[in-house]
Scaffold this motif. Structure first.
Motif, short mmCIF file in Angstrom:
data_model
loop_
_atom_site.label_atom_id
_atom_site.label_comp_id
_atom_site.label_asym_id
_atom_site.label_seq_id
_atom_site.Cartn_x
_atom_site.Cartn_y
_atom_site.Cartn_z
N HIS A 14 -3.95 17.45 15.88
CA HIS A 14 -2.60 17.95 15.64
C HIS A 14 -1.89 17.20 14.51
CE1 HIS A 14 -3.27 19.67 19.68
NE2 HIS A 14 -2.39 20.59 19.30
N GLY A 15 -2.62 16.36 13.80
CA GLY A 15 -2.02 15.61 12.69
C GLY A 15 -1.05 14.55 13.12
N LEU A 16 -1.24 14.02 14.34
CA LEU A 16 -0.28 13.06 14.88
C LEU A 16 -0.87 11.67 15.10
CD1 LEU A 16 1.45 15.36 17.53
CD2 LEU A 16 2.20 14.88 15.18
N TYR A 17 -2.09 11.44 14.61
CA TYR A 17 -2.74 10.14 14.81
C TYR A 17 -2.05 9.09 13.95
CZ TYR A 17 -6.40 6.63 15.32
OH TYR A 17 -7.09 5.48 15.61
N ARG A 18 -1.89 7.91 14.53
CA ARG A 18 -1.20 6.83 13.83
C ARG A 18 -2.13 5.64 13.63
NH1 ARG A 18 2.38 9.89 16.32
NH2 ARG A 18 4.57 9.90 15.66
N SER A 19 -2.00 5.00 12.49
CA SER A 19 -2.77 3.78 12.21
C SER A 19 -1.86 2.79 11.49
CB SER A 19 -3.99 4.09 11.35
OG SER A 19 -3.61 4.73 10.15
N LEU A 20 -2.27 1.53 11.49
CA LEU A 20 -1.45 0.47 10.90
C LEU A 20 -1.72 0.32 9.42
CD1 LEU A 20 -1.89 -2.24 13.69
CD2 LEU A 20 0.06 -0.71 13.35
N ARG A 21 -0.67 -0.01 8.68
CA ARG A 21 -0.80 -0.37 7.27
C ARG A 21 -0.57 -1.87 7.12
NH1 ARG A 21 -0.32 3.84 3.82
NH2 ARG A 21 -1.38 2.36 2.44
N THR A 22 -1.28 -2.48 6.19
CA THR A 22 -1.22 -3.93 6.01
C THR A 22 -0.34 -4.27 4.82
OG1 THR A 22 -3.46 -4.12 6.88
CG2 THR A 22 -2.56 -6.02 5.71
N ILE A 23 0.75 -4.98 5.09
CA ILE A 23 1.67 -5.41 4.04
C ILE A 23 1.34 -6.85 3.67
CG2 ILE A 23 4.09 -5.82 3.45
CD1 ILE A 23 4.80 -3.51 5.30
N GLU A 24 1.21 -7.11 2.38
CA GLU A 24 0.70 -8.39 1.90
C GLU A 24 1.75 -9.19 1.13
OE1 GLU A 24 -2.18 -6.37 -0.34
OE2 GLU A 24 -3.72 -6.36 1.23
N SER A 25 3.03 -8.87 1.32
CA SER A 25 4.10 -9.57 0.60
C SER A 25 5.35 -9.61 1.47
CB SER A 25 4.40 -8.86 -0.72
OG SER A 25 4.88 -7.54 -0.49
N ALA A 26 6.34 -10.35 0.99
CA ALA A 26 7.61 -10.43 1.70
C ALA A 26 8.32 -9.08 1.66
CB ALA A 26 8.49 -11.50 1.07
N PRO A 27 9.16 -8.78 2.66
CA PRO A 27 9.89 -7.51 2.65
C PRO A 27 10.94 -7.50 1.54
CG PRO A 27 10.62 -8.90 4.46
CD PRO A 27 9.46 -9.59 3.85
N ASP A 28 10.77 -6.62 0.59
CA ASP A 28 11.66 -6.56 -0.57
C ASP A 28 11.75 -5.12 -1.03
OD1 ASP A 28 13.36 -7.40 -2.54
OD2 ASP A 28 12.04 -8.94 -3.32
N ALA A 29 12.48 -4.90 -2.13
CA ALA A 29 12.59 -3.55 -2.67
C ALA A 29 11.23 -3.02 -3.12
CB ALA A 29 13.58 -3.54 -3.83
N ARG A 30 10.38 -3.92 -3.57
CA ARG A 30 8.99 -3.59 -3.90
C ARG A 30 8.09 -4.49 -3.08
NH1 ARG A 30 7.63 -0.61 -8.65
NH2 ARG A 30 9.49 0.19 -9.70
N VAL A 31 7.02 -3.92 -2.56
CA VAL A 31 6.11 -4.67 -1.70
C VAL A 31 4.67 -4.42 -2.12
CG1 VAL A 31 7.65 -4.70 0.29
CG2 VAL A 31 6.05 -2.81 0.00
N GLN A 32 3.80 -5.31 -1.67
CA GLN A 32 2.37 -5.17 -1.88
C GLN A 32 1.75 -4.65 -0.58
OE1 GLN A 32 1.46 -5.99 -4.92
NE2 GLN A 32 -0.78 -5.83 -4.90
N ILE A 33 1.19 -3.45 -0.64
CA ILE A 33 0.56 -2.84 0.53
C ILE A 33 -0.87 -2.50 0.18
CG2 ILE A 33 0.61 -0.94 2.19
CD1 ILE A 33 3.59 -0.75 1.81
N GLU A 34 -1.80 -3.22 0.80
CA GLU A 34 -3.23 -2.98 0.59
C GLU A 34 -3.56 -2.92 -0.90
OE1 GLU A 34 -3.64 0.51 2.99
OE2 GLU A 34 -3.30 -0.61 4.84
N SER A 35 -3.08 -3.98 -1.60
CA SER A 35 -3.36 -4.21 -3.02
C SER A 35 -2.62 -3.27 -3.96
CB SER A 35 -4.87 -4.13 -3.31
OG SER A 35 -5.57 -5.07 -2.53
N LYS A 36 -1.64 -2.52 -3.45
CA LYS A 36 -0.85 -1.64 -4.32
C LYS A 36 0.61 -2.08 -4.31
CE LYS A 36 -2.27 1.98 -2.04
NZ LYS A 36 -2.46 3.37 -1.55
N SER A 37 1.22 -2.10 -5.48
CA SER A 37 2.64 -2.42 -5.59
C SER A 37 3.44 -1.12 -5.44
CB SER A 37 2.95 -3.06 -6.94
OG SER A 37 4.34 -3.31 -7.07
#
Length: 393
Positions: A14-37
């Motif tokens: 049903h398109g409702l499956y959830r998974s975790l994303r890994t954040i690799e930086s401090a919480p800011d206006a821009r963040v690093q998530i799985e090697s992407k800014s």
């Protein structure tokens, strides 16, 4: 195990499956998530305080003096001068006599509703209230009457039906201050008026309003200019605007004393760590002393909301930093969020059960620390993805 596997497969289908994303930086206006800014457009860090140097310094200093953990419940070994100072600060921010800390906002809602209400009492709850309010209502064992979202005529009708027969039942009207998925604001003055007529208490969950709304950042009551004694229970969190973690309840000294003695989530929980308390206390200072952060936040919210509406998106009306873009179908919403990410914007889809079926959306949130260039990129990304998926012309 087989039953769980089948249920998960059904969630996926049903398109409702959830998974975790890994954040690799401090919480800011821009963040690093799985090697992407990426530009962060899904955070509750509305004023950008979660990585403010003063909060970090306060946390580090508290660790040096008090250690890393509180070592016990508030009533035994976990109460420090920092906890008491923060409660005083929060009461000041809310304009109340006192405040009491809880480990999460979720626990604060469970504590208040299960402690103040019981069998035979009646709770009137907005249909879009947060899950923690819903669970607290269930735990209370009170009779729960759900009224249509922000519909004061429906609330009045149901109050007349359930309360007009007299009796000794306690009556509570509970609402979110800012609704977390729609971003609109409770009609608190009308709720207070109805509560006065029907001799009911009023409880407002200001998780998304504290530090955001009001001339002083005090939340929904402050926004409307209501005296604090008109709103008997004001609940909030330190995990959003205040950049830390934990929850609190503000109200009369009698209410706080009662919760301290009767609320099981307070009595039987290890106290929040000193570093968390110290950073939250510093955040309360910044909320009070730097109103320009709130001004900037609302300016950005207006620009983004107006820009998306002009482009032709279905944007729910409002004036808070929560900007819901309705897409309807969960698979479409997921695809939209993924393509936004490919365009440098992190704003994942929100789907049932977090929102009603047929209203899957991008729940866009903005932050005071985002730049004009960030705003332009956000709008450009929505334009590109909206055209690719046929959401806008």
């Amino acid at each position: 195990m087989e039953r769980m596997a089948k249920e998960l497969q059904q969630i996926r289908s049903h398109g409702l499956y959830r998974s975790l994303r890994t954040i690799e930086s401090a919480p800011d206006a821009r963040v690093q998530i799985e090697s992407k800014s990426l530009i962060m457009c899904a955070s509750n860090n509305y004023l950008g305080l979660a990585n403010h140097p003063r909060l970090i310094d306060a946390a580090c200093n508290a660790i040096q003096v008090f250690g890393t953990g509180s070592s016990g419940s508030r009533l035994i070994t976990g109460n420090t001068v920092l906890h008491e100072q923060l409660e005083s600060q929060l009461a000041g921010l809310k304009g109340t006599e006192a405040a009491i800390l809880f480990n999460t906002g979720f626990m604060a809602n469970l504590a208040v509703l299960s402690t103040l209400l019981g069998e035979g009492d009646v709770i009137f709850s907005d249909e879009l209230n947060h899950a923690s309010i819903i669970d607290g209502c269930r735990l209370s064992k009170a009779n729960v009457v759900v009224y249509r979202h922000n519909d004061m005529a429906d609330l009045e009708k149901k109050l007349l039906q359930r309360v007009g027969h007299g009796g000794n039942s306690r009556i509570l009207i509970v609402t979110d201050g800012v609704f977390s998925m729609d971003g609109d604001i409770a009609r608190l003055p009308e709720i207070v008026e109805l509560a006065d007529r029907f001799e009911a208490w009023v409880m407002v969950d200001d998780a998304h309003a504290t530090g955001v709304l009001g001339a002083h950042g005090g939340g929904t009551a402050d926004y409307y200019g209501l005296p604090s004694d008109n709103v008997h229970v004001q609940l909030g969190t330190m995990s959003k605007v205040l950049g830390a973690e934990g929850g609190f309840v503000a109200g009369s000294q009698l209410l706080v004393d009662y919760l301290r003695n009767r609320a099981r989530p307070f009595i039987f929980s290890t106290a929040l760590s000193p570093s968390v308390i110290a950073s939250a206390g510093t955040a309360v200072e910044l909320v009070s002393k730097e109103p320009e952060r709130r001004v900037r936040l609302h300016e950005i919210a207006r620009r983004v909301r107006d820009g998306l509406s002009y482009l032709g998106f279905q944007v729910l009306p409002g004036e808070t930093p929560i900007i819901p873009v309705i897409l309807g179908d969960p698979e479409r919403a997921v695809e939209f969020g993924q393509r936004l990410e490919a365009n440098g914007v992190f704003a994942p889809a929100v789907r049932p059960p977090s929102v009603p079926p047929g209203t899957s959306r991008i729940r866009l949130t903005v932050m005071a620390t985002q730049s004009d260039a960030d705003i332009a990129q956000i709008l450009n990304a929505f334009t590109r993805v909206g055209q690719e998926l046929g959401v806008i012309a």
